[in-house]
Design a protein around this motif. Structure first.
Motif, PDB file in Angstrom:
ATOM      1  N   ARG A   1      44.424  25.328  12.935  1.00 15.59           N
ATOM      2  CA  ARG A   1      43.204  25.329  12.140  1.00 15.59           C
ATOM      3  C   ARG A   1      42.552  23.950  12.213  1.00 15.59           C
ATOM      4  NH1 ARG A   1      42.867  26.467   5.633  1.00 15.59           N
ATOM      5  NH2 ARG A   1      40.647  26.957   5.558  1.00 15.59           N
ATOM      6  N   ILE A   2      41.236  23.934  12.390  1.00 17.69           N
ATOM      7  CA  ILE A   2      40.501  22.672  12.298  1.00 17.69           C
ATOM      8  C   ILE A   2      40.234  22.389  10.817  1.00 17.69           C
ATOM      9  CG2 ILE A   2      38.349  21.475  12.843  1.00 17.69           C
ATOM     10  CD1 ILE A   2      38.240  23.059  15.460  1.00 17.69           C
ATOM     11  N   LEU A   3      40.728  21.260  10.335  1.00 21.81           N
ATOM     12  CA  LEU A   3      40.580  20.911   8.919  1.00 21.81           C
ATOM     13  C   LEU A   3      39.352  20.045   8.670  1.00 21.81           C
ATOM     14  CD1 LEU A   3      44.264  20.072   7.963  1.00 21.81           C
ATOM     15  CD2 LEU A   3      43.024  22.209   7.622  1.00 21.81           C
ATOM     16  N   THR A   4      38.988  19.252   9.677  1.00 25.24           N
ATOM     17  CA  THR A   4      37.786  18.423   9.549  1.00 25.24           C
ATOM     18  C   THR A   4      37.180  18.257  10.927  1.00 25.24           C
ATOM     19  OG1 THR A   4      38.722  17.158   7.717  1.00 25.24           O
ATOM     20  CG2 THR A   4      36.864  16.183   8.871  1.00 25.24           C
ATOM     21  N   LYS A   5      35.941  18.639  11.036  1.00 20.65           N
ATOM     22  CA  LYS A   5      35.245  18.496  12.313  1.00 20.65           C
ATOM     23  C   LYS A   5      34.673  17.081  12.394  1.00 20.65           C
ATOM     24  CE  LYS A   5      33.716  19.897  16.145  1.00 20.65           C
ATOM     25  NZ  LYS A   5      34.797  19.825  17.141  1.00 20.65           N
ATOM     26  N   ALA A   6      35.018  16.352  13.446  1.00 21.49           N
ATOM     27  CA  ALA A   6      34.495  14.994  13.622  1.00 21.49           C
ATOM     28  C   ALA A   6      33.194  15.055  14.406  1.00 21.49           C
ATOM     29  CB  ALA A   6      35.511  14.131  14.366  1.00 21.49           C
ATOM     30  N   LEU A   7      32.200  14.316  13.955  1.00 20.48           N
ATOM     31  CA  LEU A   7      30.913  14.293  14.656  1.00 20.48           C
ATOM     32  C   LEU A   7      30.734  13.005  15.455  1.00 20.48           C
ATOM     33  CD1 LEU A   7      28.541  15.855  11.983  1.00 20.48           C
ATOM     34  CD2 LEU A   7      29.720  16.959  13.881  1.00 20.48           C
ATOM     35  N   GLU A   8      31.709  12.121  15.367  1.00 17.96           N
ATOM     36  CA  GLU A   8      31.642  10.848  16.081  1.00 17.96           C
ATOM     37  C   GLU A   8      32.811  10.800  17.054  1.00 17.96           C
ATOM     38  OE1 GLU A   8      29.539   7.761  16.972  1.00 17.96           O
ATOM     39  OE2 GLU A   8      29.064   8.380  14.936  1.00 17.96           O
ATOM     40  N   ASN A   9      32.560  10.238  18.238  1.00 17.75           N
ATOM     41  CA  ASN A   9      33.616  10.169  19.236  1.00 17.75           C
ATOM     42  C   ASN A   9      34.645   9.110  18.876  1.00 17.75           C
ATOM     43  OD1 ASN A   9      32.559  12.064  21.063  1.00 17.75           O
ATOM     44  ND2 ASN A   9      31.181  10.532  21.929  1.00 17.75           N
ATOM     45  N   PRO A  10      35.922   9.400  19.080  1.00 14.77           N
ATOM     46  CA  PRO A  10      36.926   8.341  18.912  1.00 14.77           C
ATOM     47  C   PRO A  10      36.812   7.350  20.067  1.00 14.77           C
ATOM     48  CG  PRO A  10      37.957  10.340  19.724  1.00 14.77           C
ATOM     49  CD  PRO A  10      36.518  10.670  19.469  1.00 14.77           C
ATOM     50  N   PRO A  11      37.450   6.187  19.961  1.00 16.24           N
ATOM     51  CA  PRO A  11      37.350   5.179  21.019  1.00 16.24           C
ATOM     52  C   PRO A  11      37.983   5.660  22.318  1.00 16.24           C
ATOM     53  CG  PRO A  11      38.382   4.255  19.053  1.00 16.24           C
ATOM     54  CD  PRO A  11      38.269   5.721  18.849  1.00 16.24           C
ATOM     55  N   GLU A  12      37.674   4.953  23.356  1.00 20.37           N
ATOM     56  CA  GLU A  12      38.240   5.237  24.673  1.00 20.37           C
ATOM     57  C   GLU A  12      39.751   5.312  24.569  1.00 20.37           C
ATOM     58  OE1 GLU A  12      38.760   3.977  29.109  1.00 20.37           O
ATOM     59  OE2 GLU A  12      39.738   3.241  27.320  1.00 20.37           O
ATOM     60  N   LYS A  13      40.343   6.344  25.182  1.00 18.94           N
ATOM     61  CA  LYS A  13      41.736   6.632  24.832  1.00 18.94           C
ATOM     62  C   LYS A  13      42.728   5.636  25.397  1.00 18.94           C
ATOM     63  CE  LYS A  13      42.076  10.115  28.478  1.00 18.94           C
ATOM     64  NZ  LYS A  13      42.154  11.568  28.700  1.00 18.94           N
ATOM     65  N   PHE A  14      42.375   4.945  26.458  1.00 15.15           N
ATOM     66  CA  PHE A  14      43.345   4.012  27.023  1.00 15.15           C
ATOM     67  C   PHE A  14      43.163   2.598  26.481  1.00 15.15           C
ATOM     68  CE2 PHE A  14      45.086   1.360  30.547  1.00 15.15           C
ATOM     69  CZ  PHE A  14      46.407   1.718  30.344  1.00 15.15           C
ATOM     70  N   HIS A  15      41.941   2.093  26.542  1.00 11.62           N
ATOM     71  CA  HIS A  15      41.706   0.717  26.086  1.00 11.62           C
ATOM     72  C   HIS A  15      41.517   0.643  24.577  1.00 11.62           C
ATOM     73  CE1 HIS A  15      40.457   0.693  30.363  1.00 11.62           C
ATOM     74  NE2 HIS A  15      41.064  -0.469  30.343  1.00 11.62           N
ATOM     75  N   GLY A  16      41.145   1.750  23.979  1.00 11.47           N
ATOM     76  CA  GLY A  16      40.929   1.744  22.544  1.00 11.47           C
ATOM     77  C   GLY A  16      39.712   0.927  22.165  1.00 11.47           C
ATOM     78  N   LEU A  17      39.694   0.521  20.898  1.00 15.36           N
ATOM     79  CA  LEU A  17      38.579  -0.269  20.386  1.00 15.36           C
ATOM     80  C   LEU A  17      38.947  -1.734  20.589  1.00 15.36           C
ATOM     81  CD1 LEU A  17      35.914   0.429  18.885  1.00 15.36           C
ATOM     82  CD2 LEU A  17      37.149   0.069  16.764  1.00 15.36           C
ATOM     83  N   ALA A  18      38.249  -2.420  21.497  1.00 12.58           N
ATOM     84  CA  ALA A  18      38.642  -3.780  21.865  1.00 12.58           C
ATOM     85  C   ALA A  18      37.760  -4.835  21.230  1.00 12.58           C
ATOM     86  CB  ALA A  18      38.610  -3.937  23.386  1.00 12.58           C
TER      87      ALA A  18
END
Length: 519
Positions: A137-154
């Motif tokens: 079940r989706i509990l919360t739909k995100a409308l913003e993209n998460p950071p790049e999956k490898f480098h993350g938020l730098a």
RNA sequence: GGGGGCAUAACUCAGUCGGUAGAGUAGUUGGCUUUUAACCAAUUUGUCCCAGGUUCAAGUCCUGGUGCCCUCACCA
């Protein structure tokens, strides 16, 4: 920023609604299937706990909640990285195991969405513990993209501004702040074990005092009076000693209207504590205990039982006892001239461009202390206590009975920073009044703006002999966790307001969300 | 406040001598039942921080501004 929300995400949201699902359900639990009440379903588990118990709990039906931060999809199968507070666990959604309607929701799933998965805890072919979902079940739909999956938020600015992203994207950041909490709790337990009482004193002060710093000023409308955000809780805590609360401590957020730097934030946390019938040496012993307890909570304990941290590429041994040295001794050692040598010191001061502001005792000793800061403090790597400071620069400390040139005060140094400051509290009301008056006459903007006569009156009622101490909690945590900047130990360090995005600067009539652009 | 550096897609970053904007990730579409930064194919997205200037032409050069980082100063 033509559209605030990503159109692709909005489309998924609409698709999800169209399928009859609520993208933001109020309840996390699964709806009952075919009228069977779901009161006896499994309880939610944390990822780290499931991983740790993967062997003995294999085959159990479990329920996990978390944010999807990785997805490896196949036509009829998908692996999801489900991340919660404790860590990450893999979920596997197989078409032949999941309810068909719920499997369809994978099409509306994006990275960053928060989901619930219920299913069997087992292992994949390569042996990774995995929850094989039967319900999804989706509990919360995100409308913003998460950071790049490898480098993350730098980007350091984005990491601090959007700490909520930094936290969910980086386990290490979460761990640091859990450790911060554990450190503070460990210190609290030291106090409670010694029969201290935790108190809350006012943040809004009509007269700022207890330290030298420029204050933030504000205004109380109903009373039409100026108030200051506290620069230290000291004078209120000592009033409590007068009142018979003999051992008190406060984790106090204090505010100083000064520059920002790697070790300065306009609001920061001090723990101050006061103990009747103790003195500066008793505070030394307690400070040592507090630092040791904090170091244990921070995970500084080594296999041999010793305590150690690495801060800015330098190793610090934190096993007690800590070094103790008098101000006079360490001054002589590094300056090459006694702190009381009024003949020899002026030349040393001249060598370092230090001037004596006026003819007062305070100005003279201030200059002596400037020399101390210049020539001695850089050598104080710590942990080390420097004690018995010049009385003239310690308006709240009691002069030593043996020699009133010196006062019962220590500063504690660690990692090249001053981390704590303690006194044998001055409790002579007449002497205190004289020192306050001297400060006010001085007109230094960082000195109290007026004499706190109520505090003097409190002393007149009788403050028992006492020791008191303040520890810079954020800086202590920096050293213990090996973080170079104070911003890395504050959840939301002070930043300028983001342009066009809230904050006082953007309080116009312009709507935050621009829904369309006619051009 | 002084000095230095940086600013390009949602994220991480390229962008040559000034010639009209690129990759990977994310997103979208399709395929795939055991992956680990999955893979394969197709595909969308830009106020190149802002404002001026030089130039036929500026992401690129110049000036000013803004933000961030480093450093020095300040900071019990």
């Amino acid at each position: 920023m033509a559209d605030f929300f990503h159109p692709d995400r909005l489309q998924k949201l609409e698709d999800l609604k169209a399928s009859g699902a609520d993208p933001y359900p109020a309840q996390a639990a699964f709806a009952p299937i075919d009228g069977v009440t779901a009161t006896s379903g499994p309880k939610r588990e944390l990822a780290a706990a499931l991983l740790a118990q993967a062997e003995e709990r294999q085959g159990e039906t479990v329920l996990i909640y978390g944010r999807v931060l990785g997805r490896r999809g196949y036509g009829k199968l998908a692996f999801l990285d489900v991340c919660d507070q404790s860590g990450r666990i893999q979920a596997c959604m197989q078409k032949d195991l999941v309810l068909p309607a719920e499997f369809e929701h994978l099409k509306q799933l994006n990275l960053g969405d928060i989901i619930a998965v219920e299913g069997e805890l087992s292992k994949t072919k390569v042996g990774e513990p995995t929850v094989f979902g039967t319900r999804f079940r989706i509990l919360t739909k995100a409308l913003e993209n998460p950071p790049e999956k490898f480098h993350g938020l730098a980007d350091a600015e984005l990491r601090a501004r959007r700490r909520y992203v930094d936290l969910f994207a980086n386990q290490e950041v979460r761990d640091s702040f859990f450790k911060r909490s554990a450190i503070i709790q460990a210190m609290r337990e030291v106090f409670l074990a010694r029969a201290y009482t935790e108190v809350d004193t006012p943040v809004l002060h009509p007269i700022y005092g207890g330290a030298n710093a420029k204050p933030f000023s504000t205004h109380h409308n109903a009373l039409d009076m100026q108030l200051f955000l506290r620069i230290a809780p000291e004078l209120y805590l000592k009033r409590l000693l007068v009142g018979g609360m003999e051992r008190v401590f406060e984790f106090a957020r204090v505010f100083r209207n000064e520059g920002l730097s790697m070790r300065h934030n306009p609001e920061f946390t001090m723990v101050e504590f006061y103990e009747a019938y103790s003195d500066v040496y008793g505070m030394m012993e307690l400070t040592e205990q507090l630092v040791v307890a904090a170091a244990r909570a921070a995970g500084c304990e080594q296999q041999d039982g010793s305590l150690k941290t690495i801060f800015r590429d330098e190793e610090f041994q934190l096993s007690p006892p800590f070094a103790r040295v008098t101000y006079a001794d360490v001054f002589l050692e590094h300056v090459g001239c006694a702190a009381t040598d009024r003949v020899g010191l002026p030349a040393k001061m001249a060598d370092h461009g230090i001037q004596v502001a006026n003819s007062s005792e305070y100005a003279w000793w201030k200059a002596v202390n400037d020399l101390f800061e210049e020539l001695v403090e850089p050598h104080l790597r710590g942990p080390i206590f420097v004690h018995d400071y010049p009385a003239a620069i310690c308006p709240l400390a009691k002069p030593l009975a043996s020699d009133p040139t010196w006062a019962g005060r220590f500063e504690f140094f660690l990692g090249g920073m001053e981390l704590a400051n303690a006194f044998s509290e001055l409790n002579d009301p007449q002497l205190q009044l004289a020192k306050f008056e001297e400060q006010v006459v001085d007109k230094d903007p960082e000195s109290p703006n007026q004499v706190d006569m109520d505090y003097v009156r409190a002393l007149a009622y009788g403050l028992p002999p006492a020791g008191g101490c303040g520890i810079g909690v954020d800086r202590l945590i920096m050293v213990l966790l090996g973080k170079d900047t104070i911003r890395d130990v504050l959840l939301f360090p002070h930043m300028r307001p983001e342009k066009d995005f809230g904050g006082a600067a953007a309080s116009t009539d312009e709507p935050l969300v621009k829904t369309g652009d006619p051009s």
